[in-house]
Design an enzyme around this catalytic site. Structure first.
Site, PDB file in Angstrom:
ATOM      1  N   LYS A   1     -43.903 -37.337 -22.599  1.00 19.41           N
ATOM      2  CA  LYS A   1     -43.429 -36.512 -23.635  1.00 19.41           C
ATOM      3  C   LYS A   1     -42.482 -38.078 -23.978  1.00 19.41           C
ATOM      4  CE  LYS A   1     -40.386 -33.043 -24.837  1.00 19.41           C
ATOM      5  NZ  LYS A   1     -39.987 -31.512 -25.280  1.00 19.41           N
TER       6      LYS A   1
ATOM      7  N   HIS B   1     -42.659 -17.385 -22.217  1.00 21.54           N
ATOM      8  CA  HIS B   1     -43.021 -18.373 -23.217  1.00 21.54           C
ATOM      9  C   HIS B   1     -44.421 -19.276 -23.153  1.00 21.54           C
ATOM     10  CE1 HIS B   1     -42.493 -21.123 -26.222  1.00 21.54           C
ATOM     11  NE2 HIS B   1     -42.693 -22.252 -25.425  1.00 21.54           N
TER      12      HIS B   1
ATOM     13  N   HIS C   1     -48.040 -22.624 -30.781  1.00 19.47           N
ATOM     14  CA  HIS C   1     -46.184 -22.079 -30.428  1.00 19.47           C
ATOM     15  C   HIS C   1     -46.514 -21.277 -31.285  1.00 19.47           C
ATOM     16  CE1 HIS C   1     -45.782 -25.394 -26.935  1.00 19.47           C
ATOM     17  NE2 HIS C   1     -44.353 -24.775 -27.200  1.00 19.47           N
TER      18      HIS C   1
ATOM     19  N   ASN D   1     -45.997 -28.719 -30.416  1.00 21.05           N
ATOM     20  CA  ASN D   1     -46.200 -27.573 -30.293  1.00 21.05           C
ATOM     21  C   ASN D   1     -47.938 -26.988 -30.835  1.00 21.05           C
ATOM     22  OD1 ASN D   1     -43.497 -27.338 -30.612  1.00 21.05           O
ATOM     23  ND2 ASN D   1     -43.315 -27.820 -33.084  1.00 21.05           N
TER      24      ASN D   1
ATOM     25  N   ARG E   1     -17.952 -30.915 -31.755  1.00 16.89           N
ATOM     26  CA  ARG E   1     -18.732 -31.908 -32.659  1.00 16.89           C
ATOM     27  C   ARG E   1     -19.673 -32.347 -31.519  1.00 16.89           C
ATOM     28  NH1 ARG E   1     -14.132 -32.403 -35.681  1.00 16.89           N
ATOM     29  NH2 ARG E   1     -14.654 -30.882 -37.753  1.00 16.89           N
TER      30      ARG E   1
ATOM     31  N   GLU F   1     -47.986 -25.243 -20.132  1.00 13.73           N
ATOM     32  CA  GLU F   1     -47.193 -26.475 -21.078  1.00 13.73           C
ATOM     33  C   GLU F   1     -47.851 -27.623 -20.419  1.00 13.73           C
ATOM     34  OE1 GLU F   1     -45.381 -26.170 -23.709  1.00 13.73           O
ATOM     35  OE2 GLU F   1     -44.324 -24.568 -23.576  1.00 13.73           O
TER      36      GLU F   1
ATOM     37  N   HIS G   1     -45.596 -17.411 -30.665  1.00  8.12           N
ATOM     38  CA  HIS G   1     -43.581 -17.696 -31.148  1.00  8.12           C
ATOM     39  C   HIS G   1     -44.068 -16.121 -31.757  1.00  8.12           C
ATOM     40  CE1 HIS G   1     -42.357 -21.533 -31.409  1.00  8.12           C
ATOM     41  NE2 HIS G   1     -42.423 -21.398 -30.558  1.00  8.12           N
TER      42      HIS G   1
ATOM     43  N   LYS H   1     -33.840 -31.150 -27.330  1.00 11.26           N
ATOM     44  CA  LYS H   1     -34.333 -30.106 -29.347  1.00 11.26           C
ATOM     45  C   LYS H   1     -33.446 -29.453 -27.461  1.00 11.26           C
ATOM     46  CE  LYS H   1     -38.576 -30.194 -30.880  1.00 11.26           C
ATOM     47  NZ  LYS H   1     -39.817 -29.254 -31.053  1.00 11.26           N
TER      48      LYS H   1
ATOM     49  N   ARG I   1     -44.298 -35.363 -32.874  1.00 16.65           N
ATOM     50  CA  ARG I   1     -43.761 -34.577 -32.131  1.00 16.65           C
ATOM     51  C   ARG I   1     -44.085 -33.118 -32.577  1.00 16.65           C
ATOM     52  NH1 ARG I   1     -37.697 -34.092 -29.740  1.00 16.65           N
ATOM     53  NH2 ARG I   1     -38.221 -32.345 -28.229  1.00 16.65           N
TER      54      ARG I   1
ATOM     55  N   GLU J   1     -39.097 -34.627 -35.053  1.00 18.02           N
ATOM     56  CA  GLU J   1     -40.567 -34.151 -35.537  1.00 18.02           C
ATOM     57  C   GLU J   1     -40.734 -33.824 -36.472  1.00 18.02           C
ATOM     58  OE1 GLU J   1     -40.918 -30.234 -32.865  1.00 18.02           O
ATOM     59  OE2 GLU J   1     -41.601 -29.579 -34.774  1.00 18.02           O
TER      60      GLU J   1
HETATM   61  P1  NAD Z   1     -35.844 -19.497 -18.197  1.00 20.16           P
HETATM   62  O1  NAD Z   1     -34.920 -20.222 -18.041  1.00 20.16           O
HETATM   63  O2  NAD Z   1     -36.042 -18.475 -18.337  1.00 20.16           O
HETATM   64  O3  NAD Z   1     -36.588 -19.306 -16.118  1.00 20.16           O
HETATM   65  C1  NAD Z   1     -37.903 -18.388 -15.835  1.00 20.16           C
HETATM   66  C2  NAD Z   1     -37.375 -17.312 -14.673  1.00 20.16           C
HETATM   67  O4  NAD Z   1     -36.908 -18.136 -13.483  1.00 20.16           O
HETATM   68  C3  NAD Z   1     -35.350 -16.778 -15.188  1.00 20.16           C
HETATM   69  O5  NAD Z   1     -35.714 -15.690 -14.362  1.00 20.16           O
HETATM   70  C4  NAD Z   1     -34.813 -17.869 -14.130  1.00 20.16           C
HETATM   71  O6  NAD Z   1     -33.408 -17.434 -14.021  1.00 20.16           O
HETATM   72  C5  NAD Z   1     -35.182 -18.389 -12.699  1.00 20.16           C
HETATM   73  N1  NAD Z   1     -35.694 -19.271 -12.352  1.00 20.16           N
HETATM   74  C6  NAD Z   1     -34.888 -20.805 -12.365  1.00 20.16           C
HETATM   75  N2  NAD Z   1     -35.619 -21.627 -11.842  1.00 20.16           N
HETATM   76  C7  NAD Z   1     -35.223 -20.613 -10.804  1.00 20.16           C
HETATM   77  C8  NAD Z   1     -36.174 -21.260  -9.763  1.00 20.16           C
HETATM   78  N3  NAD Z   1     -36.127 -22.721  -9.308  1.00 20.16           N
HETATM   79  N4  NAD Z   1     -35.912 -20.119  -8.665  1.00 20.16           N
HETATM   80  C9  NAD Z   1     -36.591 -19.141  -8.507  1.00 20.16           C
HETATM   81  N5  NAD Z   1     -36.454 -18.498  -9.877  1.00 20.16           N
HETATM   82  C10 NAD Z   1     -35.622 -19.658 -11.052  1.00 20.16           C
HETATM   83  O7  NAD Z   1     -38.165 -19.939 -18.606  1.00 20.16           O
HETATM   84  P2  NAD Z   1     -38.308 -21.026 -18.623  1.00 20.16           P
HETATM   85  O8  NAD Z   1     -40.071 -20.890 -19.019  1.00 20.16           O
HETATM   86  O9  NAD Z   1     -38.189 -22.397 -17.999  1.00 20.16           O
HETATM   87  O10 NAD Z   1     -37.692 -22.422 -20.040  1.00 20.16           O
HETATM   88  C11 NAD Z   1     -38.279 -21.053 -20.947  1.00 20.16           C
HETATM   89  C12 NAD Z   1     -37.990 -21.173 -22.355  1.00 20.16           C
HETATM   90  O11 NAD Z   1     -37.447 -22.945 -23.070  1.00 20.16           O
HETATM   91  C13 NAD Z   1     -37.816 -20.608 -23.947  1.00 20.16           C
HETATM   92  O12 NAD Z   1     -36.309 -20.137 -24.126  1.00 20.16           O
HETATM   93  C14 NAD Z   1     -38.145 -21.806 -24.826  1.00 20.16           C
HETATM   94  O13 NAD Z   1     -38.035 -21.672 -25.751  1.00 20.16           O
HETATM   95  C15 NAD Z   1     -37.521 -23.319 -24.389  1.00 20.16           C
HETATM   96  N6  NAD Z   1     -38.275 -24.309 -24.270  1.00 20.16           N
HETATM   97  C16 NAD Z   1     -37.934 -25.274 -24.956  1.00 20.16           C
HETATM   98  C17 NAD Z   1     -38.177 -26.381 -25.071  1.00 20.16           C
HETATM   99  C18 NAD Z   1     -36.997 -27.116 -25.577  1.00 20.16           C
HETATM  100  O14 NAD Z   1     -37.862 -28.986 -25.757  1.00 20.16           O
HETATM  101  N7  NAD Z   1     -36.195 -27.401 -25.679  1.00 20.16           N
HETATM  102  C19 NAD Z   1     -39.772 -27.114 -24.514  1.00 20.16           C
HETATM  103  C20 NAD Z   1     -40.504 -25.679 -24.432  1.00 20.16           C
HETATM  104  C21 NAD Z   1     -39.458 -24.213 -23.596  1.00 20.16           C
HETATM  105  N1  GLY Z   2     -41.700 -28.493 -27.021  1.00 24.51           N
HETATM  106  C1  GLY Z   2     -41.654 -29.469 -27.938  1.00 24.51           C
HETATM  107  C2  GLY Z   2     -40.409 -30.134 -28.320  1.00 24.51           C
HETATM  108  O1  GLY Z   2     -39.818 -30.616 -27.071  1.00 24.51           O
HETATM  109  O2  GLY Z   2     -40.672 -31.258 -29.407  1.00 24.51           O
END
Ligand code: NAD
Ligand code: GLY
Length: 377
Positions: free
Chosen positions: A235, A273, A256, A253, A129, A193, A260, A151, A249, A245
């Site tokens: 942010k 992404h 997005h 998006n 939890r 972003e 998506h 998130k 907030r 949100e």
């Molecule tokens: P990712 O986590 O897939 O990383 C991208 C690639 O880079 C992967 O292959 C990873 O293994 C590699 N990698 C990571 N760090 C590295 C480094 N230092 N050197 C070499 N390779 C490295 O993708 P991302 O773009 O970081 O994140 C995308 C995800 O984030 C999506 O799932 C999206 O939905 C999510 N997201 C979440 C929020 C949120 O607020 N929580 C906001 C935006 C995006």
């Molecule tokens: N990436 C959008 C949020 O964190 O709200």
């Protein structure tokens, strides 16, 4: 210990607790500074580092060795990719926690990009939890966006990030030097972003980016650090106002909902992404132009800055009804109405359902008929 060229400390204020974001440029996650930064945020003795097959060989050993001097450390290495952002991976994290007999005192550490961060956060939110977690984001996208704000979650086959929770980390440590190993395509995805923040909230930052994107793409870590700091400030400010949100907030998006659709339609992992968000921001800007809020030149400026960052400006061809169907699953849909983030002007975004559905159809149809000819993917 090497003196960092760039260092910034910010605080995120949330209902549950305030937490720091440390943005630094060191020499590849160096031991001493990691110890002093992270250790105070680990309350018990138990640590589970969650990472993936790509990041582990780069940064796991140093972090693990350091933490083992003070804590009982276990590791969970997940497969790499958006297609693994699912319940199976979450179960792998639970399995590692159960096998180690860890309890509510455990701290999970997410070492990786947004995929690892979102999943680690969700596992932390749900294990017993709710337990503590720390974000060590290693992609630009995760440093400017996903590691901050709480998130967390996983994808459903029919929709991105459909299952999740709001769960804030205890701290975020962004080491800019990890960007040196990041593939150029991933760096560009992160820049989408960064550009998003400029388009939705600060036209001066857009001008700054137009001047500084070449340095960022050449991995000038001080310039990248400055951009990460500015994005985290935007942010943190938004999250402090609207953690769950219910209002402002949602503006984060921008692009997005369109993005998506691309990610879901093309299969998770095929479009990054950030790439999908880039093409989505162009569609949102084009709809804003059709409504009369942006000029043709301003839409061209949006496309130019995205192209400068080597990002796609056109989505793949997707049949209009399919796109509308996928948009219907969006979390911003209210009482059956699609709500979108659109631009009143460059640097000023609004969440609205007050547009002629025909205009949305026209934007979607334009790209369906054009295909990817304008895209640089
Ligand atoms: P990712 O986590 O897939 O990383 C991208 C690639 O880079 C992967 O292959 C990873 O293994 C590699 N990698 C990571 N760090 C590295 C480094 N230092 N050197 C070499 N390779 C490295 O993708 P991302 O773009 O970081 O994140 C995308 C995800 O984030 C999506 O799932 C999206 O939905 C999510 N997201 C979440 C929020 C949120 O607020 N929580 C906001 C935006 C995006
Ligand atoms: N990436 C959008 C949020 O964190 O709200």
């Amino acid at each position: 210990m090497a003196t960092p060229l760039f260092h910034a400390d910010l605080t995120v204020h949330t209902q549950s607790h305030d937490y720091p974001i440390v943005i630094t440029e060191k020499t590849a996650i160096d031991h001493e500074s990691m110890a002093s930064q992270i250790a105070p945020y680990i309350v018990g003795q138990q640590v589970l580092i969650v990472t993936n097959e790509t990041v582990a060989p780069l940064y796991l050993e140093a972090l693990q060795q350091l933490l083992e001097e003070q804590f009982t450390v276990k590791v969970c290495i997940l497969p790499d990719g958006e297609q693994y952002k699912n319940q199976t991976s979450i179960n792998q994290i639970y399995d590692a926690l159960m096998a180690a007999h860890f309890n509510r005192d455990v701290t999970l550490i997410a070492l990786g990009g947004g995929v690892v961060g979102d999943m680690t956060g969700f596992a932390a939110a749900s294990f017993m939890r709710g337990v503590n977690f720390i974000q060590i984001p290693t992609t630009l996208l995760s440093q400017v966006d996903s590691s901050v704000g709480g998130k967390t979650g996983i994808n459903h086959p029919q929709g991105k990030n459909m299952i999740g929770a709001f769960w804030q980390p205890q701290m975020v440590l962004a080491d800019m030097s990890t960007l040196k190993t990041l593939p150029a395509r991933e760096l560009s995805a992160g820049l989408a972003e960064v550009i998003k923040y400029a388009l939705i909230m600060d036209v001066d930052f857009l001008t700054w980016l137009e001047q500084n994107l070449p340095a960022m793409m050449a991995l000038d870590l001080a310039v990248l650090g400055e951009a990460v700091k500015r994005c985290c400030e935007y942010k943190a400010n938004i999250v402090a106002q609207d953690e769950r949100e219910s209002g402002v907030r949602a503006l984060l998006n921008f692009g997005h909902t369109f993005g998506h659709v691309i990610e879901t339609h093309e299969g998770y992992g095929n479009w990054l992404h950030g790439e999908a968000v880039a093409a989505g921001m162009v569609q949102a800007a084009e709809l804003s132009q059709k409504i009369g809020w942006l000029t043709c030149n301003e839409v061209a400026r949006v496309k130019r800055v995205l192209s400068l960052a080597n990002l796609p400006i056109n989505p793949p061809p997707i049949e209009v009804q399919t796109a509308l169907g996928l948009m219907g699953h969006d979390k911003k849909v209210k009482q059956g109405q699609i709500r979108l983030i659109l631009l009143k002007s460059l640097g000023k975004a609004v969440l609205t359902s007050d547009f002629d559905a025909q205009l949305l159809t026209e934007v979607l149809a334009k790209h369906h008929s054009q295909g990817t000819t304008e895209s640089i993917l």
